[in-house]
Scaffold this motif. Structure first.
Motif, PDB file in Angstrom:
ATOM      1  N   GLU A 267     -22.320 -73.705  -7.972  1.00  0.00           N
ATOM      2  CA  GLU A 267     -21.792 -72.369  -7.710  1.00  0.00           C
ATOM      3  C   GLU A 267     -22.045 -71.455  -8.901  1.00  0.00           C
ATOM      4  O   GLU A 267     -22.491 -70.307  -8.734  1.00  0.00           O
ATOM      5  N   GLN A 268     -21.802 -71.962 -10.098  1.00  0.00           N
ATOM      6  CA  GLN A 268     -22.021 -71.150 -11.295  1.00  0.00           C
ATOM      7  C   GLN A 268     -23.501 -70.888 -11.529  1.00  0.00           C
ATOM      8  O   GLN A 268     -23.885 -69.806 -11.982  1.00  0.00           O
ATOM      9  N   TRP A 269     -24.355 -71.855 -11.198  1.00  0.00           N
ATOM     10  CA  TRP A 269     -25.797 -71.617 -11.294  1.00  0.00           C
ATOM     11  C   TRP A 269     -26.197 -70.454 -10.392  1.00  0.00           C
ATOM     12  O   TRP A 269     -26.956 -69.566 -10.780  1.00  0.00           O
ATOM     13  N   THR A 270     -25.694 -70.491  -9.171  1.00  0.00           N
ATOM     14  CA  THR A 270     -26.064 -69.466  -8.197  1.00  0.00           C
ATOM     15  C   THR A 270     -25.518 -68.107  -8.589  1.00  0.00           C
ATOM     16  O   THR A 270     -26.217 -67.089  -8.530  1.00  0.00           O
ATOM     17  N   LEU A 271     -24.245 -68.061  -9.001  1.00  0.00           N
ATOM     18  CA  LEU A 271     -23.658 -66.788  -9.424  1.00  0.00           C
ATOM     19  C   LEU A 271     -24.402 -66.225 -10.631  1.00  0.00           C
ATOM     20  O   LEU A 271     -24.663 -65.016 -10.720  1.00  0.00           O
ATOM     21  N   GLY A 272     -24.749 -67.110 -11.577  1.00  0.00           N
ATOM     22  CA  GLY A 272     -25.474 -66.665 -12.756  1.00  0.00           C
ATOM     23  C   GLY A 272     -26.852 -66.136 -12.415  1.00  0.00           C
ATOM     24  O   GLY A 272     -27.286 -65.086 -12.926  1.00  0.00           O
TER      25      GLY A 272
ATOM     26  N   VAL B 109     -18.845 -69.140   2.076  1.00  0.00           N
ATOM     27  CA  VAL B 109     -19.759 -68.253   2.800  1.00  0.00           C
ATOM     28  C   VAL B 109     -20.407 -67.252   1.853  1.00  0.00           C
ATOM     29  O   VAL B 109     -21.609 -66.964   1.945  1.00  0.00           O
ATOM     30  N   LYS B 110     -19.629 -66.716   0.939  1.00  0.00           N
ATOM     31  CA  LYS B 110     -20.166 -65.751  -0.027  1.00  0.00           C
ATOM     32  C   LYS B 110     -21.273 -66.388  -0.858  1.00  0.00           C
ATOM     33  O   LYS B 110     -22.311 -65.764  -1.124  1.00  0.00           O
ATOM     34  N   LEU B 111     -21.078 -67.645  -1.241  1.00  0.00           N
ATOM     35  CA  LEU B 111     -22.084 -68.348  -2.022  1.00  0.00           C
ATOM     36  C   LEU B 111     -23.372 -68.550  -1.228  1.00  0.00           C
ATOM     37  O   LEU B 111     -24.474 -68.345  -1.739  1.00  0.00           O
ATOM     38  N   GLU B 112     -23.236 -68.930   0.031  1.00  0.00           N
ATOM     39  CA  GLU B 112     -24.427 -69.139   0.864  1.00  0.00           C
ATOM     40  C   GLU B 112     -25.180 -67.832   1.095  1.00  0.00           C
ATOM     41  O   GLU B 112     -26.411 -67.803   1.095  1.00  0.00           O
ATOM     42  N   LEU B 113     -24.451 -66.748   1.295  1.00  0.00           N
ATOM     43  CA  LEU B 113     -25.104 -65.453   1.479  1.00  0.00           C
ATOM     44  C   LEU B 113     -25.860 -65.041   0.216  1.00  0.00           C
ATOM     45  O   LEU B 113     -26.977 -64.509   0.296  1.00  0.00           O
ATOM     46  N   LEU B 114     -25.249 -65.298  -0.940  1.00  0.00           N
ATOM     47  CA  LEU B 114     -25.914 -64.965  -2.192  1.00  0.00           C
ATOM     48  C   LEU B 114     -27.162 -65.816  -2.381  1.00  0.00           C
ATOM     49  O   LEU B 114     -28.200 -65.322  -2.842  1.00  0.00           O
ATOM     50  N   GLU B 115     -27.080 -67.084  -2.035  1.00  0.00           N
ATOM     51  CA  GLU B 115     -28.249 -67.952  -2.154  1.00  0.00           C
ATOM     52  C   GLU B 115     -29.395 -67.470  -1.271  1.00  0.00           C
ATOM     53  O   GLU B 115     -30.570 -67.547  -1.656  1.00  0.00           O
ATOM     54  N   ALA B 116     -29.062 -66.971  -0.083  1.00  0.00           N
ATOM     55  CA  ALA B 116     -30.103 -66.415   0.786  1.00  0.00           C
ATOM     56  C   ALA B 116     -30.744 -65.186   0.152  1.00  0.00           C
ATOM     57  O   ALA B 116     -31.968 -64.988   0.237  1.00  0.00           O
ATOM     58  N   GLU B 117     -29.933 -64.353  -0.500  1.00  0.00           N
ATOM     59  CA  GLU B 117     -30.465 -63.174  -1.187  1.00  0.00           C
ATOM     60  C   GLU B 117     -31.384 -63.596  -2.340  1.00  0.00           C
ATOM     61  O   GLU B 117     -32.437 -62.989  -2.570  1.00  0.00           O
TER      62      GLU B 117
ATOM     63  N   TYR C 250     -17.231 -87.017 -17.316  1.00  0.00           N
ATOM     64  CA  TYR C 250     -17.690 -86.269 -16.138  1.00  0.00           C
ATOM     65  C   TYR C 250     -19.213 -86.315 -16.016  1.00  0.00           C
ATOM     66  O   TYR C 250     -19.829 -85.436 -15.419  1.00  0.00           O
ATOM     67  N   ALA C 251     -19.806 -87.359 -16.588  1.00  0.00           N
ATOM     68  CA  ALA C 251     -21.271 -87.462 -16.569  1.00  0.00           C
ATOM     69  C   ALA C 251     -21.817 -87.532 -15.153  1.00  0.00           C
ATOM     70  O   ALA C 251     -22.873 -86.994 -14.856  1.00  0.00           O
ATOM     71  N   ARG C 252     -21.088 -88.199 -14.278  1.00  0.00           N
ATOM     72  CA  ARG C 252     -21.600 -88.400 -12.926  1.00  0.00           C
ATOM     73  C   ARG C 252     -21.781 -87.074 -12.206  1.00  0.00           C
ATOM     74  O   ARG C 252     -22.822 -86.789 -11.630  1.00  0.00           O
ATOM     75  N   GLY C 253     -20.769 -86.236 -12.237  1.00  0.00           N
ATOM     76  CA  GLY C 253     -20.880 -84.936 -11.578  1.00  0.00           C
ATOM     77  C   GLY C 253     -21.892 -84.034 -12.246  1.00  0.00           C
ATOM     78  O   GLY C 253     -22.624 -83.305 -11.602  1.00  0.00           O
ATOM     79  N   CYS C 254     -21.953 -84.109 -13.574  1.00  0.00           N
ATOM     80  CA  CYS C 254     -22.906 -83.285 -14.308  1.00  0.00           C
ATOM     81  C   CYS C 254     -24.321 -83.755 -14.038  1.00  0.00           C
ATOM     82  O   CYS C 254     -25.245 -82.957 -13.933  1.00  0.00           O
ATOM     83  N   GLY C 255     -24.512 -85.050 -13.895  1.00  0.00           N
ATOM     84  CA  GLY C 255     -25.838 -85.597 -13.651  1.00  0.00           C
ATOM     85  C   GLY C 255     -26.406 -85.187 -12.321  1.00  0.00           C
ATOM     86  O   GLY C 255     -27.619 -85.083 -12.156  1.00  0.00           O
ATOM     87  N   HIS C 256     -25.552 -84.919 -11.335  1.00  0.00           N
ATOM     88  CA  HIS C 256     -26.030 -84.439 -10.045  1.00  0.00           C
ATOM     89  C   HIS C 256     -26.602 -83.044 -10.154  1.00  0.00           C
ATOM     90  O   HIS C 256     -27.288 -82.582  -9.263  1.00  0.00           O
ATOM     91  N   GLY C 257     -26.259 -82.353 -11.228  1.00  0.00           N
ATOM     92  CA  GLY C 257     -26.824 -81.039 -11.459  1.00  0.00           C
ATOM     93  C   GLY C 257     -26.395 -80.001 -10.469  1.00  0.00           C
ATOM     94  O   GLY C 257     -26.963 -78.925 -10.399  1.00  0.00           O
ATOM     95  N   GLY C 258     -25.391 -80.306  -9.665  1.00  0.00           N
ATOM     96  CA  GLY C 258     -24.851 -79.299  -8.767  1.00  0.00           C
ATOM     97  C   GLY C 258     -25.680 -79.014  -7.557  1.00  0.00           C
ATOM     98  O   GLY C 258     -25.370 -78.139  -6.773  1.00  0.00           O
ATOM     99  N   GLY C 259     -26.769 -79.728  -7.353  1.00  0.00           N
ATOM    100  CA  GLY C 259     -27.549 -79.483  -6.144  1.00  0.00           C
ATOM    101  C   GLY C 259     -28.487 -78.321  -6.260  1.00  0.00           C
ATOM    102  O   GLY C 259     -29.243 -78.049  -5.363  1.00  0.00           O
ATOM    103  N   GLY C 260     -28.474 -77.606  -7.359  1.00  0.00           N
ATOM    104  CA  GLY C 260     -29.462 -76.551  -7.540  1.00  0.00           C
ATOM    105  C   GLY C 260     -29.083 -75.258  -6.882  1.00  0.00           C
ATOM    106  O   GLY C 260     -28.025 -75.110  -6.291  1.00  0.00           O
ATOM    107  N   LEU C 261     -29.951 -74.329  -7.046  1.00  0.00           N
ATOM    108  CA  LEU C 261     -29.760 -73.012  -6.436  1.00  0.00           C
ATOM    109  C   LEU C 261     -30.372 -73.020  -5.053  1.00  0.00           C
ATOM    110  O   LEU C 261     -31.540 -73.295  -4.894  1.00  0.00           O
ATOM    111  N   ALA C 262     -29.622 -72.634  -4.019  1.00  0.00           N
ATOM    112  CA  ALA C 262     -30.093 -72.443  -2.639  1.00  0.00           C
ATOM    113  C   ALA C 262     -30.613 -73.704  -2.013  1.00  0.00           C
ATOM    114  O   ALA C 262     -30.999 -74.634  -2.626  1.00  0.00           O
TER     115      ALA C 262
END
Length: 331
Positions: free
Chosen positions: A80-85, A142-150, A319-331
């Motif tokens: 989420e923070q990757w996408t917002l950034g 929903v706001k995050l998904e709309l931003l990713e589409a943009e 929290y290495a496990r969650g950080c290692g997933h990298g958040g799934g990326g942008l979009a």
């Protein structure tokens, strides 16, 4: 970015999770409540506990099974923070009003059992969080998904500027058959449950009456609301089978055919045929540029953005496990 419950695995820039101890004074004034930072933006334990509850239905104080979903929840919050950034850097925003409107539509469609339409990725995620999330959580998703589409659209526009004519010609040459426009036919069909009305309609047409006019008054089948006229029926000559469409594509134009028996009795006349053809490069060049740019934006451009944001992401010990997933990326 992938679905909340199916976050894609991704390591950070150096091939492993970026893990640091975030304590008081670390990362520019951290806190023991901070579990990760993305470009200086803190992700707190409180937010993580809340999203664990959203995903898994667990109360924040319940440790049973929490570690199983903790990594997924942290991955979502990081992505989420990757996408917002990325949105901020591109000057892209999605208004709260728009996100709320889309959320209301998605909730209505889900209750009514209607297929999701405009934001299918948001719809998929809503199916996961919908029963457990608050209204604010749903709007957030929903706001995050709309931003990713943009963002994806912005990536595509930028990538298109680097697509040269030589690339377009090469792609068109290799994939000509994919651009083949199939044969189209315009046809008038008259269907009735009994043979008598069909024969009467045929006689009227043979006497010189307009087939479309006769169809509007006589046809009783599923095509009646179209006045019996089918525009741009797509298929090919010589189609196998004995159904209506196969018969239509075997027929010669301007020849009244029937009566034939299907579910009902029917007659038809092919009014116009547009033969199958290959459009020239000029007709499809814009489509090719858009496709190539979209493909590049979804692979190379996206991967570069993910590496850049992964390098700006740090997680606390444990929290290495969650950080290692990298958040799934942008979009």
């Amino acid at each position: 970015m992938s679905d909340v419950m199916n976050v894609r695995h991704l390591t950070c820039a150096c091939g492993a999770a970026v893990v640091v101890a975030i304590a008081v004074g670390a990362c520019g004034g951290g806190s023991i409540d901070v579990v990760a930072r993305v470009a200086g933006v803190a992700i707190t334990r409180t937010d993580l506990d809340h999203w664990i509850a959203v995903e898994d239905g667990l109360a924040p104080g319940n440790t049973s099974g929490k570690r199983v979903v903790e990594a997924r929840a942290l991955s979502f919050l990081i992505s989420e923070q990757w996408t917002l950034g990325e949105g901020r850097e591109l000057g892209l925003t999605v208004s709260e009003r728009r996100a709320r409107r889309e959320t209301e539509v998605l909730n209505y469609e889900r209750r009514a059992g209607i297929a999701f339409g405009d934001v299918p990725r948001a719809a998929k995620r809503m199916q996961v969080v919908g029963s457990r999330a608050t209204e604010a959580d749903q709007v957030r998703v929903v706001k995050l998904e709309l931003l990713e589409a943009e963002i994806q659209q912005a990536r595509t526009v930028l990538a298109a500027q680097g697509i040269g004519h030589t690339q377009v010609v090469a792609y068109y040459t290799r994939h000509k058959r994919h651009f083949l426009v199939p044969e189209h036919r315009k046809v008038v069909v008259i269907e009735t449950p009994r043979l008598g009305p069909t024969l009467k309609a045929k006689r009227e047409i043979e006497s010189g009456k307009d087939p479309a006019r006769v169809a509007r008054h006589v046809s009783q089948g599923p095509l009646a609301h179209l006045g019996g006229a089918l525009q741009d029926l797509v298929g090919r000559r010589g189609m196998r089978g004995e159904g209506l469409v196969a018969n239509i594509f075997r027929a010669r134009p301007r020849l009244l055919v029937g009566p034939l028996r299907g579910d009902w009795y029917y007659i038809f006349e092919v009014l116009h045929v547009s033969p199958a053809h290959e459009p020239g490069l000029a007709r499809v060049e814009d489509r090719i540029v858009e496709y190539l740019a979209g493909r590049q934006a979804s692979t190379a451009t996206r991967a570069a953005e993910e590496r850049r944001w992964a390098a700006r992401t740090v997680c606390a010990q444990g929290y290495a496990r969650g950080c290692g997933h990298g958040g799934g990326g942008l979009a």
